[in-house]
Design a protein around this motif. Structure first.
Motif, mmCIF file in Angstrom:
data_model
loop_
_atom_site.group_PDB
_atom_site.id
_atom_site.type_symbol
_atom_site.label_atom_id
_atom_site.label_comp_id
_atom_site.label_asym_id
_atom_site.label_seq_id
_atom_site.Cartn_x
_atom_site.Cartn_y
_atom_site.Cartn_z
ATOM 1 N N ILE A 292 4.608 0.002 4.210
ATOM 2 C CA ILE A 292 4.761 0.314 2.783
ATOM 3 C C ILE A 292 5.219 -0.914 2.005
ATOM 4 C CG2 ILE A 292 5.897 1.789 1.087
ATOM 5 C CD1 ILE A 292 3.982 3.274 2.970
ATOM 6 N N SER A 293 6.179 -1.628 2.556
ATOM 7 C CA SER A 293 6.697 -2.826 1.884
ATOM 8 C C SER A 293 5.614 -3.881 1.715
ATOM 9 C CB SER A 293 7.876 -3.396 2.680
ATOM 10 O OG SER A 293 8.315 -4.606 2.116
ATOM 11 N N LEU A 294 4.831 -4.104 2.759
ATOM 12 C CA LEU A 294 3.762 -5.097 2.686
ATOM 13 C C LEU A 294 2.716 -4.697 1.661
ATOM 14 C CD1 LEU A 294 2.355 -7.632 3.686
ATOM 15 C CD2 LEU A 294 1.344 -6.272 5.536
ATOM 16 N N ILE A 295 2.319 -3.443 1.674
ATOM 17 C CA ILE A 295 1.336 -2.956 0.692
ATOM 18 C C ILE A 295 1.842 -3.191 -0.724
ATOM 19 C CG2 ILE A 295 0.267 -0.866 -0.263
ATOM 20 C CD1 ILE A 295 0.125 0.192 2.649
ATOM 21 N N ASN A 296 3.103 -2.878 -0.957
ATOM 22 C CA ASN A 296 3.652 -3.018 -2.305
ATOM 23 C C ASN A 296 3.784 -4.478 -2.728
ATOM 24 O OD1 ASN A 296 3.773 -0.295 -2.880
ATOM 25 N ND2 ASN A 296 5.865 -0.036 -2.148
ATOM 26 N N GLU A 297 4.036 -5.367 -1.790
ATOM 27 C CA GLU A 297 4.076 -6.800 -2.133
ATOM 28 C C GLU A 297 2.687 -7.283 -2.549
ATOM 29 O OE1 GLU A 297 6.353 -9.693 0.072
ATOM 30 O OE2 GLU A 297 7.311 -8.077 1.212
ATOM 31 N N ILE A 298 1.668 -6.825 -1.834
ATOM 32 C CA ILE A 298 0.293 -7.179 -2.196
ATOM 33 C C ILE A 298 -0.049 -6.602 -3.569
ATOM 34 C CG2 ILE A 298 -2.135 -6.797 -1.598
ATOM 35 C CD1 ILE A 298 -1.233 -6.873 1.376
ATOM 36 N N CYS A 299 0.358 -5.358 -3.792
ATOM 37 C CA CYS A 299 0.100 -4.707 -5.082
ATOM 38 C C CYS A 299 0.770 -5.454 -6.233
ATOM 39 C CB CYS A 299 0.590 -3.264 -5.059
ATOM 40 S SG CYS A 299 -0.374 -2.164 -4.007
ATOM 41 N N ASP B 100 5.363 -4.765 10.506
ATOM 42 C CA ASP B 100 6.741 -4.277 10.597
ATOM 43 C C ASP B 100 7.016 -3.170 9.581
ATOM 44 O OD1 ASP B 100 7.362 -6.009 12.645
ATOM 45 O OD2 ASP B 100 7.968 -7.610 11.279
ATOM 46 N N ASN B 101 6.640 -3.398 8.344
ATOM 47 C CA ASN B 101 6.916 -2.419 7.302
ATOM 48 C C ASN B 101 5.670 -2.249 6.441
ATOM 49 O OD1 ASN B 101 7.808 -0.907 5.085
ATOM 50 N ND2 ASN B 101 9.892 -1.687 5.315
ATOM 51 N N THR C 127 3.063 4.257 -2.245
ATOM 52 C CA THR C 127 2.815 2.854 -2.561
ATOM 53 C C THR C 127 2.409 2.682 -4.016
ATOM 54 O OG1 THR C 127 0.422 2.811 -2.138
ATOM 55 C CG2 THR C 127 1.883 2.671 -0.207
ATOM 56 N N GLU C 128 2.229 1.422 -4.406
ATOM 57 C CA GLU C 128 1.752 1.098 -5.749
ATOM 58 C C GLU C 128 0.234 0.906 -5.773
ATOM 59 O OE1 GLU C 128 3.749 1.066 -8.423
ATOM 60 O OE2 GLU C 128 5.339 1.695 -7.043
ATOM 61 N N ALA C 129 -0.433 1.219 -4.660
ATOM 62 C CA ALA C 129 -1.884 1.044 -4.583
ATOM 63 C C ALA C 129 -2.601 1.979 -5.554
ATOM 64 C CB ALA C 129 -2.374 1.279 -3.157
ATOM 65 N N ASN C 130 -3.816 1.584 -5.914
ATOM 66 C CA ASN C 130 -4.566 2.287 -6.957
ATOM 67 C C ASN C 130 -5.644 3.221 -6.440
ATOM 68 O OD1 ASN C 130 -4.245 -0.890 -7.998
ATOM 69 N ND2 ASN C 130 -3.361 0.681 -9.323
ATOM 70 N N GLY C 131 -5.874 3.208 -5.139
ATOM 71 C CA GLY C 131 -6.925 4.069 -4.638
ATOM 72 C C GLY C 131 -7.131 3.942 -3.147
ATOM 73 N N VAL C 132 -8.242 4.542 -2.674
ATOM 74 C CA VAL C 132 -8.540 4.599 -1.247
ATOM 75 C C VAL C 132 -10.016 4.294 -1.018
ATOM 76 C CG1 VAL C 132 -8.455 5.995 0.850
ATOM 77 C CG2 VAL C 132 -6.817 6.437 -0.995
ATOM 78 N N HIS C 133 -10.279 3.500 0.007
ATOM 79 C CA HIS C 133 -11.650 3.298 0.455
ATOM 80 C C HIS C 133 -11.810 3.972 1.809
ATOM 81 C CE1 HIS C 133 -15.588 1.409 0.899
ATOM 82 N NE2 HIS C 133 -15.289 1.414 2.189
ATOM 83 N N PHE C 134 -12.740 4.914 1.884
ATOM 84 C CA PHE C 134 -12.987 5.654 3.121
ATOM 85 C C PHE C 134 -14.129 5.004 3.904
ATOM 86 C CE2 PHE C 134 -11.333 8.874 0.125
ATOM 87 C CZ PHE C 134 -10.251 9.350 0.860
ATOM 88 N N ASP C 135 -13.934 4.839 5.207
ATOM 89 C CA ASP C 135 -15.000 4.273 6.052
ATOM 90 C C ASP C 135 -16.098 5.288 6.324
ATOM 91 O OD1 ASP C 135 -13.872 1.770 6.206
ATOM 92 O OD2 ASP C 135 -12.800 2.182 8.074
#
Length: 220
Positions: free
Chosen positions: A53-60, A50-51, A82-90
């Motif tokens: 950005i919100s879900l990512i930030n709750e996990i963060c 649903d959201n 977001t508050e995430a710290n980085g990216v993993h590329f496939d």
């Protein structure tokens, strides 16, 4: 403050944002309360979220309390939202230099590798923070990956000092098969998040990993 430029050894947990939110958050908290985690990656599987950005930030928020970095799978374009710290590329991203200019210089960056050592060389040349080989064993959640030749992983260690993680079909019961390899941890999704007790499952992975590291150290 999380050290965004260095990733710890151990279990690299991948979470599926399609999991029922209450279940996902409860399981994540259980794991964090009782186990050490190297990092958490949020799988690029947001079809019905649903959201995002919100879900990512709750996990963060949960992970920040335990100083565990969070990485977005492929979604570099929303990293700054977001508050995430980085990216993993496939895979190696197109226009990588342009992407680097659009994200924080402190972002933790990782890349999936298969049987192509050129990918390893690219990651090393571009100063990524770690690589992950997929798939080590047959896996329903890594079914798009070819099985990796262990000789490729050994050669990768010869050409890079980057932390190496292994992913795909890894279970505590088959980790002894990895003892010939030099690696920093294992990436796991269903083996932990779908377990009856995810914290116990995480500890089982950590225990087997430590056995391998200790055995390899003693055999040097």
């Amino acid at each position: 403050m999380i050290n965004k430029k260095k990733i710890k050894e151990g279990v690299y947990l991948v979470v599926d944002p399609q999991m029922q939110k209450t279940v996902l958050m409860n399981r994540l908290k259980q794991i964090m309360d009782k186990s050490e985690i190297a990092a958490v990656q949020i799988w690029d599987n947001f079809k019905n979220a649903d959201n995002k950005i919100s879900l990512i930030n709750e996990i963060c928020k949960v992970c920040e309390n335990y100083k565990v970095p969070v990485l977005l799978n492929n979604n570099w374009d929303i990293l700054k939202q977001t508050e995430a710290n980085g990216v993993h590329f496939d895979e190696i991203p197109q226009d990588f230099q342009k992407i680097k200019k659009k994200i924080s210089s402190n972002a933790l960056l990782g890349l999936t590798c298969t049987n192509n050592l050129e990918t390893v060389g690219w990651a090393d040349k571009n100063n990524l923070n770690y690589i992950s080989f997929c798939s080590i064993f047959p896996s329903s959640t890594a079914n798009s990956c070819d099985l990796v030749d262990f000789e490729i992983i050994k050669k990768a260690r010869e050409i890079t000092a980057m932390p190496i993680f292994l992913a795909g079909g890894i279970k505590p019961s088959n980790m002894h098969l990895l003892k010939e390899l030099d690696f920093e941890g294992v990436a796991v999704i269903s083996g932990i998040m779908s377990a009856g007790d995810p914290a116990v499952s995480t500890e089982n992975y950590n225990s087997e990993f430590k056995k391998i590291k200790n055995e390899n150290f003693n055999n040097r």
